[in-house]
Design an enzyme around this catalytic site. Structure first.
Site, PDB file in Angstrom:
ATOM      1  N   GLU A 130      -2.190 -15.422  -3.007  1.00 55.65           N
ATOM      2  CA  GLU A 130      -0.736 -15.587  -2.916  1.00 55.65           C
ATOM      3  C   GLU A 130      -0.344 -16.912  -2.268  1.00 55.65           C
ATOM      4  OE1 GLU A 130       1.223 -12.278  -1.235  1.00 55.65           O
ATOM      5  OE2 GLU A 130       0.726 -10.978  -2.913  1.00 55.65           O
ATOM      6  N   ASN A 187      -0.118   4.195   3.918  1.00 59.20           N
ATOM      7  CA  ASN A 187       0.599   3.545   2.826  1.00 59.20           C
ATOM      8  C   ASN A 187       0.365   4.240   1.478  1.00 59.20           C
ATOM      9  OD1 ASN A 187       0.867   1.776   0.518  1.00 59.20           O
ATOM     10  ND2 ASN A 187       1.542   0.297   1.989  1.00 59.20           N
ATOM     11  N   TYR A 220       1.750  -7.099  13.090  1.00 54.50           N
ATOM     12  CA  TYR A 220       2.167  -5.720  13.333  1.00 54.50           C
ATOM     13  C   TYR A 220       3.282  -5.700  14.372  1.00 54.50           C
ATOM     14  CZ  TYR A 220      -1.954  -4.492  10.707  1.00 54.50           C
ATOM     15  OH  TYR A 220      -2.873  -4.380   9.718  1.00 54.50           O
ATOM     16  N   CYS A 228       0.989  -4.133   2.100  1.00 58.47           N
ATOM     17  CA  CYS A 228       0.464  -4.048   3.454  1.00 58.47           C
ATOM     18  C   CYS A 228      -0.561  -5.145   3.713  1.00 58.47           C
ATOM     19  CB  CYS A 228      -0.143  -2.670   3.681  1.00 58.47           C
ATOM     20  SG  CYS A 228      -1.236  -2.164   2.346  1.00 58.47           S
ATOM     21  N   HIS A 229      -1.012  -5.802   2.661  1.00 58.06           N
ATOM     22  CA  HIS A 229      -2.010  -6.861   2.847  1.00 58.06           C
ATOM     23  C   HIS A 229      -1.374  -8.098   3.466  1.00 58.06           C
ATOM     24  CE1 HIS A 229      -0.288  -7.408  -1.204  1.00 58.06           C
ATOM     25  NE2 HIS A 229      -0.349  -8.695  -0.908  1.00 58.06           N
TER      26      HIS A 229
END
Length: 103
Positions: free
Chosen positions: A84, A47, A24, A55-56
DNA sequence: ATTTTGACTTAAG
DNA sequence: GCTTAAGCCAAAA
């Protein structure tokens, strides 16, 4: 679109490469205010489009997963990141390997 | 316009 | 390692 700052944060979040994560505070700094980490979290919370704004890929300063309004919360978020290719240390992301370099 | 709140961060006990 | 406290910011009430 809630506000200019929020928009900027979304833009940055979208530019995080797959397989990497950002903190952040890092997004806040890139957005122009190194101390607005909280506001960044707020932006993520509101979001509007999950697939459009990953946002993950945004985690706390130590790699801990926080918040997440979609799915089943942290669990879903962690799963997505692992999917990912982000390295994980228990419940925390391995920043040493997957932290976004900022470009 | 003022107060509250929160997906933060760092420091200290 | 966990809890508390304080600092800072922007959005929402």
């Amino acid at each position: 679109m809630a506000s200019p700052f929020t928009q900027k944060v979304y833009a940055l979040a979208r530019r995080i490469p797959k397989g990497n994560v950002a903190t952040y505070g890092q997004l806040a700094a890139l957005a122009g205010n190194p101390r607005a980490a909280r506001a960044v979290g707020m932006a993520m919370r509101t979001n509007p489009d999950i697939p459009k704004t990953p946002c993950h890929r945004v985690v706390a300063s130590d790699g801990s997963l926080t918040g997440y309004s979609a799915g089943h919360g942290i669990s879903t978020k962690r799963k997505m990141l692992m999917d990912e290719g982000v390295s994980f240390k228990g419940q925390k992301a391995d920043l040493a390997k997957s932290l976004w370099n900022g470009k």
